[in-house]
Design a protein around this motif. Structure first.
Motif, PDB file in Angstrom:
ATOM      1  N   ASP A 200     -23.445  -3.631  -0.829  1.00 36.91           N
ATOM      2  CA  ASP A 200     -22.877  -3.375  -2.191  1.00 36.91           C
ATOM      3  C   ASP A 200     -21.725  -2.322  -2.141  1.00 36.91           C
ATOM      4  O   ASP A 200     -21.858  -1.394  -1.316  1.00 36.91           O
ATOM      5  N   THR A 201     -20.891  -2.499  -3.036  1.00 34.09           N
ATOM      6  CA  THR A 201     -20.033  -1.367  -3.283  1.00 34.09           C
ATOM      7  C   THR A 201     -19.841  -0.825  -4.675  1.00 34.09           C
ATOM      8  O   THR A 201     -19.580  -1.382  -5.379  1.00 34.09           O
ATOM      9  N   SER A 202     -19.934   0.653  -4.822  1.00 36.68           N
ATOM     10  CA  SER A 202     -19.620   1.226  -5.719  1.00 36.68           C
ATOM     11  C   SER A 202     -18.282   2.361  -5.823  1.00 36.68           C
ATOM     12  O   SER A 202     -18.341   3.183  -6.205  1.00 36.68           O
ATOM     13  N   ALA A 203     -17.417   1.616  -4.907  1.00 38.01           N
ATOM     14  CA  ALA A 203     -16.441   2.674  -4.526  1.00 38.01           C
ATOM     15  C   ALA A 203     -15.288   1.931  -4.431  1.00 38.01           C
ATOM     16  O   ALA A 203     -15.214   0.668  -4.816  1.00 38.01           O
ATOM     17  N   ASN A 204     -14.135   2.382  -3.762  1.00 35.90           N
ATOM     18  CA  ASN A 204     -12.767   1.641  -3.788  1.00 35.90           C
ATOM     19  C   ASN A 204     -12.687   1.153  -2.290  1.00 35.90           C
ATOM     20  O   ASN A 204     -11.659   0.714  -1.973  1.00 35.90           O
ATOM     21  N   PHE A 205     -13.748   0.621  -1.516  1.00 38.07           N
ATOM     22  CA  PHE A 205     -13.696   0.265  -0.394  1.00 38.07           C
ATOM     23  C   PHE A 205     -14.809  -0.593  -0.051  1.00 38.07           C
ATOM     24  O   PHE A 205     -15.956  -0.463  -0.956  1.00 38.07           O
ATOM     25  N   ILE A 206     -14.846  -1.229   0.901  1.00 40.79           N
ATOM     26  CA  ILE A 206     -15.987  -2.159   1.446  1.00 40.79           C
ATOM     27  C   ILE A 206     -16.194  -1.801   2.865  1.00 40.79           C
ATOM     28  O   ILE A 206     -15.634  -1.485   3.490  1.00 40.79           O
ATOM     29  N   PHE A 207     -17.828  -2.053   3.063  1.00 40.25           N
ATOM     30  CA  PHE A 207     -18.549  -1.602   4.167  1.00 40.25           C
ATOM     31  C   PHE A 207     -19.019  -2.844   4.603  1.00 40.25           C
ATOM     32  O   PHE A 207     -19.841  -3.548   4.007  1.00 40.25           O
ATOM     33  N   MET A 208     -19.012  -2.984   5.954  1.00 42.54           N
ATOM     34  CA  MET A 208     -19.827  -4.118   6.711  1.00 42.54           C
ATOM     35  C   MET A 208     -19.971  -3.707   8.079  1.00 42.54           C
ATOM     36  O   MET A 208     -19.538  -2.824   8.707  1.00 42.54           O
ATOM     37  N   ARG A 209     -21.054  -4.610   8.503  1.00 41.30           N
ATOM     38  CA  ARG A 209     -21.598  -4.421   9.814  1.00 41.30           C
ATOM     39  C   ARG A 209     -21.184  -5.352  10.595  1.00 41.30           C
ATOM     40  O   ARG A 209     -21.338  -6.646  10.087  1.00 41.30           O
ATOM     41  N   THR A 210     -20.759  -5.281  11.737  1.00 40.59           N
ATOM     42  CA  THR A 210     -20.378  -6.420  12.747  1.00 40.59           C
ATOM     43  C   THR A 210     -20.498  -5.994  14.205  1.00 40.59           C
ATOM     44  O   THR A 210     -19.703  -4.806  14.266  1.00 40.59           O
TER      45      THR A 210
END
Ligand SMILES: *Cc1c(COP(=O)(O)O)cnc(C)c1O
Length: 383
Positions: free
Chosen positions: A293-303
């Motif tokens: 989920d994002t509450s900022a101006n970026f996106i975080f993912m795991r791969t």
């Protein structure tokens, strides 16, 4: 006789942002919204060039008033800094004594750990849940109280996880411990869960804000600390007297008085972010193993393909942030996000069709959070 650097400095290397020219930069969490020319003209029009030989106002009075008005905080609880980075350093150098136990969390903004080490604090890294990257507040409070922790610093919303804890959880922490809580709200303009309005009520809470992210003013270096009178007096006594230059003070004061412009910035950025996240979520069959989920101006993912994806995007002139098995993508303009999505999809298909996924040794994929933390620290996470 020869002068030798101490051990602390010997292996230290200067912070280097990504070098090279890339067409699309989604790696530093800057804003993609430019400052409107009329606001800049207005700020510079009021700037008194005849006073350029004089030091700036050490307390940035007008600027702190404008900041206070925008966030509904009394200016007497506000200190301006040369970026919030300066304030983090000033606070960590002054509020703790050598060997005081100070907690940082992992993952989190790497500068906290950096300053803790440089100021020779007794620094411990508290691990978040390895799967969800969330913080169990009850457990954290118990840890702080059982170990006589003197201070804790963390970001909320968190860089890099993009997750946000609710303000009542933060206040629960603040009121349940004796430790100083340094709460970095660098991205809070994107999430309506700020503690800023009530910051002055607590004798162990300092809240930090920055103009570098939501406000789109990374180049002028401006950040703030909000805290009660006693803490504010201490911060103001610690900081360098003329830490915020007069041009920055003038621009900052003007921008905070243009609330409409700021609301528009936030709206544009969060719209672009939600669109980008939805598009990533809707890719069918991609390398993404978890999209946070994002509450900022970026996106975080795991791969587990993070480093391949990062490298191949760079070859296509798109820069994002690599952190171990995670990728952090700053939201760009609609055009930049579309270009990123196209290339991401293409590379993702390429990687999956090479079947590398199946060749990965499953045991190697299970990493402990401390493995990840050490990769993150090596990779840096300065913005
Ligand atoms: C970018 C960032 C900062 C740095 O802000 P400056 O005001 O530019 O020094 C501080 N904290 C976090 C969590 C950040 O991501």
């Amino acid at each position: 006789m020869a002068y030798e650097l101490n051990d602390k400095l010997k292996n230290l290397v200067p912070y280097k942002p990504l070098e090279g020219e890339y067409d699309i930069r989604l790696d530093a969490n800057e804003s993609f919204v430019a400052l409107p020319q009329d606001i800049l003209d207005d700020a510079m029009g009021n700037f008194d060039l005849s006073k350029i030989n004089r030091y700036p106002d050490p307390y940035a009075t007008d600027l702190c008033e404008a900041f206070g008005k925008y966030y509904n905080v009394k200016p007497k609880y506000v200190t301006a800094g040369n970026g919030s980075d300066e304030l983090i350093g000033v606070i960590m150098s002054g509020f703790f004594s050598k060997d005081d136990l100070v907690l940082t969390l992992s993952h989190d903004f790497s500068m906290y750990a950096f300053y803790a080490e440089i100021y020779e604090l007794n620094h411990q890294v508290y691990q978040k849940d390895p799967e969800t990257l969330e913080v169990d507040m009850t457990r954290l409070i118990a840890y702080i109280n059982e170990n006589n922790v003197k201070g804790i610093i963390f970001s909320n919303p968190c860089n890099p996880t993009s997750l946000c804890m609710p303000s009542d959880e933060i206040f629960r922490l603040v009121t349940s411990v004796n430790a100083l809580v340094i709460l970095d709200e660098a991205y809070m303009d994107f999430a309506p869960k700020s503690c800023i309005g009530e910051g002055y009520k607590y004798d162990n809470l300092i809240i930090l804000r920055t103009c570098s992210k939501a406000l789109g003013l990374a180049s002028i270096r401006l950040g703030f600390a909000v805290a009660n009178s006693t803490l504010t007096k201490a911060i103001q006594s610690l900081k360098a007297p003329y830490n915020v230059n007069s041009i920055t003070q003038a621009i900052g004061a003007k921008v905070y008085r243009k609330a409409i412009h700021l609301y528009e910035c936030h709206a544009k950025i969060t719209r672009a972010r939600d669109h980008l996240r939805r598009s990533l979520m809707n890719l069918d069959g991609s390398i993404i193993e978890k999209l946070f989920d994002t509450s900022a101006n970026f996106i975080f993912m795991r791969t587990s393909y993070a480093s391949e994806m990062h490298a191949r995007l760079l070859e296509r002139s798109i820069a994002i942030r690599l952190m171990g098995d995670y990728l952090r993508i700053t939201v760009g303009t609609i055009k930049e996000n579309e270009a990123f999505l196209t290339e991401f999809k293409d590379i993702s298909d390429e990687l999956l069709s090479q079947g590398k996924y199946c060749e990965i040794d499953e045991s190697a994929k299970v990493k402990t959070i401390s493995d990840i933390a050490s990769t993150v620290n090596k990779g840096g996470n300065n913005a």
